[in-house]
Motif scaffolding. Structure first.
Motif, PDB file in Angstrom:
ATOM      1  N   GLN A 301      35.619  26.103  36.133  1.00 53.55           N
ATOM      2  CA  GLN A 301      36.258  27.357  36.551  1.00 53.55           C
ATOM      3  C   GLN A 301      35.395  28.162  37.517  1.00 53.55           C
ATOM      4  N   THR A 302      34.136  27.783  37.671  1.00 56.32           N
ATOM      5  CA  THR A 302      33.211  28.566  38.493  1.00 56.32           C
ATOM      6  C   THR A 302      33.715  28.729  39.919  1.00 56.32           C
ATOM      7  N   ASP A 307      35.588  31.965  44.431  1.00 57.88           N
ATOM      8  CA  ASP A 307      36.525  32.110  45.550  1.00 57.88           C
ATOM      9  C   ASP A 307      37.368  33.374  45.417  1.00 57.88           C
ATOM     10  N   ALA A 308      37.828  33.655  44.193  1.00 57.53           N
ATOM     11  CA  ALA A 308      38.645  34.856  43.978  1.00 57.53           C
ATOM     12  C   ALA A 308      37.840  36.124  44.274  1.00 57.53           C
ATOM     13  N   PRO A 377      48.237  24.388  35.227  1.00 52.42           N
ATOM     14  CA  PRO A 377      48.247  25.701  34.564  1.00 52.42           C
ATOM     15  C   PRO A 377      47.392  26.730  35.289  1.00 52.42           C
ATOM     16  N   GLY A 378      47.800  27.986  35.189  1.00 49.44           N
ATOM     17  CA  GLY A 378      47.016  29.091  35.730  1.00 49.44           C
ATOM     18  C   GLY A 378      47.208  30.311  34.853  1.00 49.44           C
ATOM     19  N   ALA A 379      46.209  31.152  34.726  1.00 45.15           N
ATOM     20  CA  ALA A 379      46.315  32.324  33.855  1.00 45.15           C
ATOM     21  C   ALA A 379      45.336  33.402  34.301  1.00 45.15           C
ATOM     22  N   VAL A 380      45.727  34.658  34.059  1.00 41.05           N
ATOM     23  CA  VAL A 380      44.885  35.816  34.365  1.00 41.05           C
ATOM     24  C   VAL A 380      45.023  36.815  33.232  1.00 41.05           C
ATOM     25  N   SER A 381      43.901  37.386  32.803  1.00 37.98           N
ATOM     26  CA  SER A 381      43.900  38.383  31.739  1.00 37.98           C
ATOM     27  C   SER A 381      43.286  39.675  32.271  1.00 37.98           C
ATOM     28  N   VAL A 382      43.984  40.805  32.040  1.00 36.68           N
ATOM     29  CA  VAL A 382      43.602  42.090  32.629  1.00 36.68           C
ATOM     30  C   VAL A 382      43.545  43.176  31.560  1.00 36.68           C
ATOM     31  N   ASP A 383      42.581  44.066  31.685  1.00 42.24           N
ATOM     32  CA  ASP A 383      42.525  45.259  30.853  1.00 42.24           C
ATOM     33  C   ASP A 383      43.410  46.322  31.510  1.00 42.24           C
ATOM     34  N   PRO A 384      44.512  46.729  30.866  1.00 45.69           N
ATOM     35  CA  PRO A 384      45.445  47.664  31.517  1.00 45.69           C
ATOM     36  C   PRO A 384      44.893  49.076  31.686  1.00 45.69           C
ATOM     37  N   LYS A 385      43.847  49.408  30.972  1.00 43.98           N
ATOM     38  CA  LYS A 385      43.286  50.766  31.062  1.00 43.98           C
ATOM     39  C   LYS A 385      42.261  50.895  32.189  1.00 43.98           C
ATOM     40  N   THR A 386      41.656  49.771  32.576  1.00 48.87           N
ATOM     41  CA  THR A 386      40.635  49.812  33.631  1.00 48.87           C
ATOM     42  C   THR A 386      40.990  48.969  34.849  1.00 48.87           C
ATOM     43  N   GLY A 387      41.921  48.039  34.697  1.00 51.58           N
ATOM     44  CA  GLY A 387      42.273  47.147  35.792  1.00 51.58           C
ATOM     45  C   GLY A 387      41.342  45.966  35.956  1.00 51.58           C
ATOM     46  N   LYS A 388      40.364  45.824  35.064  1.00 51.86           N
ATOM     47  CA  LYS A 388      39.402  44.729  35.184  1.00 51.86           C
ATOM     48  C   LYS A 388      40.046  43.385  34.856  1.00 51.86           C
ATOM     49  N   VAL A 389      39.776  42.374  35.685  1.00 54.35           N
ATOM     50  CA  VAL A 389      40.169  41.004  35.375  1.00 54.35           C
ATOM     51  C   VAL A 389      39.123  40.441  34.432  1.00 54.35           C
ATOM     52  N   LEU A 390      39.510  40.250  33.180  1.00 56.76           N
ATOM     53  CA  LEU A 390      38.558  39.852  32.143  1.00 56.76           C
ATOM     54  C   LEU A 390      38.401  38.343  32.024  1.00 56.76           C
ATOM     55  N   ALA A 391      39.418  37.598  32.417  1.00 60.41           N
ATOM     56  CA  ALA A 391      39.353  36.140  32.337  1.00 60.41           C
ATOM     57  C   ALA A 391      40.339  35.558  33.333  1.00 60.41           C
ATOM     58  N   MET A 392      40.025  34.366  33.833  1.00 61.48           N
ATOM     59  CA  MET A 392      40.892  33.702  34.803  1.00 61.48           C
ATOM     60  C   MET A 392      40.785  32.192  34.626  1.00 61.48           C
ATOM     61  N   TYR A 393      41.946  31.538  34.613  1.00 66.17           N
ATOM     62  CA  TYR A 393      41.968  30.067  34.550  1.00 66.17           C
ATOM     63  C   TYR A 393      42.653  29.583  35.820  1.00 66.17           C
ATOM     64  N   GLY A 394      41.892  28.892  36.674  1.00 66.52           N
ATOM     65  CA  GLY A 394      42.423  28.475  37.967  1.00 66.52           C
ATOM     66  C   GLY A 394      42.947  27.069  38.031  1.00 66.52           C
ATOM     67  N   GLY A 395      42.612  26.241  37.060  1.00 65.11           N
ATOM     68  CA  GLY A 395      43.035  24.843  37.078  1.00 65.11           C
ATOM     69  C   GLY A 395      42.083  24.005  36.253  1.00 65.11           C
ATOM     70  N   ALA A 396      42.371  22.716  36.175  1.00 60.92           N
ATOM     71  CA  ALA A 396      41.568  21.838  35.331  1.00 60.92           C
ATOM     72  C   ALA A 396      40.110  21.793  35.781  1.00 60.92           C
TER      73      ALA A 396
END
Length: 778
Positions: A301-302, A307-308, A377-396
């Motif tokens: 995932q690095t 890149d993001a 698969p792809g996934a993104v996890s966000v804190d709605p109070k701060t807008g921080k992207v806490l986790a991201m899955y870009g692919g295998a």
């Protein structure tokens, strides 16, 4: 005596003196505020004084330039020596990655085919072989724009771009531009055009980490520069304008169109310059680049995370005037010297990766089923109070699949767009066509394929429901729970698709170039998990805009960069946002996500809102859901592992339809919802409840139930007219009292009365939408 007589008297030698002219004084009849005599102004601003001032300024500028020309020397080329590492860190300061290995191999100009050399001249500077190395007009415009704070514009010659790349830097300052001008003039006098062109094509950045034409030829066509064709050279020359945007592997549809247009521009210019035969030009086909190879140290995932982060940083450099274009910004970032701290939480990142592996990728076996190789698969996890992207899955693995599935926008979000339609209806105070306000209890016709009607006229759009199921008259709440396409197609027409797309834009969807047509109610546009996570985070944040941010800080010794606040203004009312959240809890407790989320043993009474989505022909499947403190969007995309074309997910993991025994569709309520639940209930922390300002939705049971039959009329929908729901303790205002997860058991209290009207509208025999398939299902 008049002036003529006076002049004649002087000529005759006469001594008659002319009468003295008196100073004019304002007469009693002169209007107040009258202008002073013109003679005084003319004496102050004579043409001689103005001309003298102009020439004086010109001489001053010339003298200053001569002084600058004598003072500035051609510096030693040190582009390679200046390259430094970039350091990337997790939010807690621990190391994520270190990059900075220079991918450059210079080649002699003689090793580059002559027609390939000319593609760069045709693309950037047609007068290169005849000019003095500078574009005075373009440079003056750039200096003026910089001084006025308007950014900069193109127009530099190849010589100036080479000087910027090799001797100077990409910073947009007046002093740097003046140095660029002087060095370019000197270089053009001292060096040959071939020397300058060779330097230019060997130092330019082409994207994919490639500096110079040799590295670019390997990165895009897996061959040496000496073996490039003229059409391949034209693409590499086109790339220099916007390397990231035009890279075929990651470009959007718009980016690909722009890349092809730029490629055509280059070749057409070669024909105009008589460097390419017009007949040969017509036979040339666009040379699609090969898939990229990942850089060392970017596995897993690095690479996706780095890149993001780079993409966000580059956009900020352009937005703040630190770079002229995304291409220049990319070169600044690649040059190194940055310490970039991401908002990525190491623990949540690990939990997201494990959830994807346990719930999905661990069940894929491409040797048994070819379709399993097509699941991305792809996934993104966000804190709605701060807008921080806490986790991201870009692919295998970044080494195996270069495109980041978390940020790609080429797949339909399908029914995850339905909450946006409801949000627009509530935010705009929209009504049905019989004048009733649209609420969670509004009753619509849920007949599959029912033609949407605009004040009695069919609009030519009647989408089928999942499996062509007819629901008859149902409430908006139930329609959201069951993801009923026909209801939301009509709702979109009732609200007005222009307003729907405007609200989508406010919530965070990139709607540029999207036509506001009824088909968009099925989520037929492109969107990324990152984008959908931002939209749902804005709903979770009570209508205040959330723009997901992957970068926490970016530091550089030469650049002062301030990152914008991810939390913005109120874009829709709190009541509208909270009502949508309340309705979406019903999707989990009583709808399409029930089996994967509501009954999960790890839920422990946690309140959840979310929406499933399954796109046309099962090419994508989604679940975007949230708790009060965590928003996560999970998407599965069908992509042919060889051609990269979009393909169905049907039958992946060996999933079979229990009724027919045939390969089953991968719905949003299946693997996407399972991945979401496994991750969220592990990562969320304490059990929490939504603080909602609404009386609608979820378990607030409608005070009436639709009848089972339809009566023809001209109104396609209506709202219940009886009193508001009487339930005193909706689960949207406090958590369940039991630790057991909610079930879909029907309420024990019967409705108080049937609806006073029944919705109708024309129903065609088989009014499938133009795209076919089962768009926007569960």
């Amino acid at each position: 005596m008049g002036r003529a007589e006076e002049r004649r008297a002087r000529q005759r030698g006469g001594r008659r003196a002319a009468p003295k002219r008196r100073r004019s004084t304002p007469s009693a009849s002169a209007p107040a505020g009258a202008r002073p005599p013109k003679g005084r102004i003319r004496r102050l601003f004579t043409w001689k004084k103005m001309l003298g001032t102009f020439f004086g300024l010109c001489l001053l500028v010339i003298a200053a330039f001569i002084g600058l020309y004598m003072y500035v020397d051609i510096p030693a080329g040190n582009a390679t020596a200046q390259l430094q590492s970039n350091i990337y860190k997790y939010s807690d300061g621990t190391m994520l990655a270190r990059t900075g290995q220079l991918n450059r191999e210079s080649v002699d100009l003689a090793e580059v085919p002559k027609d390939v050399q000319r593609t760069f001249v045709a693309a950037e500077n047609k007068t290169f072989y005849h000019d003095s190395g500078v574009d005075l007009r373009g440079t003056a415009r750039g200096v003026l724009n910089t001084l006025m704070g308007h950014g900069t514009q193109g127009g530099s010659t190849i010589t100036q771009q080479y000087v910027k790349n090799y001797y100077l830097d990409q910073n947009q300052t007046v002093s740097r531009k003046l140095k660029e001008l002087v060095i370019s003039l000197k270089l053009d006098r001292q060096k040959s055009k071939d020397y300058i062109l060779a330097g230019y094509i060997n130092t330019s950045y082409y994207g994919r980490g490639a500096y110079g034409i040799q590295a670019a030829a390997q990165a895009y066509y897996h061959k040496d520069a000496k073996n490039l064709s003229v059409q391949e050279g034209a693409y590499l020359a086109a790339l220099l304008q916007a390397p990231n945007q035009y890279d075929w592997a990651i470009a959007s549809d718009t980016g690909k169109k722009l890349a092809v247009a730029r490629w055509n521009y280059v070749l057409d210019n070669m024909v105009k310059q008589h460097w390419l035969d017009a007949g040969k030009r017509q036979s040339l086909q666009f040379p699609t680049p090969k898939a990229p190879k990942a850089a060392p140290g970017m596995k897993g995932q690095t690479g996706y995370l780095v890149d993001a982060a780079n993409v966000q940083l580059e956009k900020q450099l352009v937005a703040q005037g630190r770079a002229n274009s995304l291409g220049d910004a990319e070169a600044l970032v690649r040059k190194g010297g940055w310490t970039i701290t991401l908002n990525i939480d190491r623990k949540k990142q690990r939990e997201l990766e494990q959830s994807v592996t346990q719930q999905l990728t661990g069940k894929l076996d491409a040797k048994k089923r070819s379709v399993d190789a097509d699941v991305q698969p792809g996934a993104v996890s966000v804190d709605p109070k701060t807008g921080k992207v806490l986790a991201m899955y870009g692919g295998a693995d970044y080494f195996k699949h270069f495109t980041n599935n978390a940020t790609r926008r080429d797949y339909q979000p399908a029914s995850t767009f339905k909450p946006v339609i409801l949000a627009a209806a509530l935010a705009e105070g929209a009504t049905t066509q019989d004048g009733q306000p649209i609420t969670a209890n509004t009753i619509y016709d849920g007949t599959s394929g029912r033609q949407a009607v605009d004040h009695g006229s069919k609009v030519g759009f009647g989408p089928p429901n999942e499996d062509h199921h007819d629901y008859g008259p149902i409430t908006v709440q139930t329609a959201m729970n069951k993801s009923v396409n026909s209801v939301f197609a009509q709702m979109g027409v009732d609200v007005g698709m222009g307003k729907v797309m405007a609200v989508a834009d406010k919530l965070g969807m990139d709607t540029k170039g999207m036509e506001p047509v009824p088909a968009q109610t099925l989520g037929s546009m492109g969107a990324s998990p990152l984008e959908m996570a931002g939209i749902y985070a804005t709903l979770d944040n009570h209508g205040r805009k959330v723009t997901p941010a992957i970068i926490k800080s970016a530091e550089h010794k030469d650049t002062d960069l301030t990152l914008p606040d991810p939390i913005g203004d109120q874009v829709i009312s709190r009541e509208a946002a909270d009502t949508v959240t309340s309705v979406l809890t019903g999707v989990v407790d009583d709808g399409t996500a029930h089996d994967s989320v509501a009954v999960n043993s790890a839920r422990n009474g946690q309140q959840v809102a979310g929406k499933t989505g399954t796109s046309d022909n099962n090419k994508s499947a989604w679940f975007t859901g949230y708790t009060p403190g965590l928003v996560t969007s999970v998407g599965l995309f069908g992509e042919d592992s060889r051609t990269h074309a979009q393909v169905p997910l049907t039958g992946a993991t060996g999933l079979l339809d229990p009724t027919t025994g045939l390969p089953a569709r991968i719905n949003g309520g299946n693997y996407p919802a399972k991945v979401w639940a496994a991750y969220t209930f592990e990562a969320m922390g304490d059990v929490s409840t939504f603080d909602l300002n609404t009386t609608q939705g979820a378990a607030v049971q409608p005070s009436q139930t639709p009848t089972a039959s339809l009566t023809p009329s001209q109104t396609p929908s209506h709202t219940a007219t009886s009193k508001p729901p009487t339930s005193s303790a909706p689960p949207t205002s406090k958590p369940p009292t039991s630790s057991a997860p909610p079930t879909s058991t029907p309420p024990t209290q019967p409705p108080t009365q049937p609806p006073t009207q029944t919705p109708t509208g024309g129903v065609t025999d088989n009014p499938l939408d133009p795209g076919g398939g089962q768009n926007g299902g569960q």
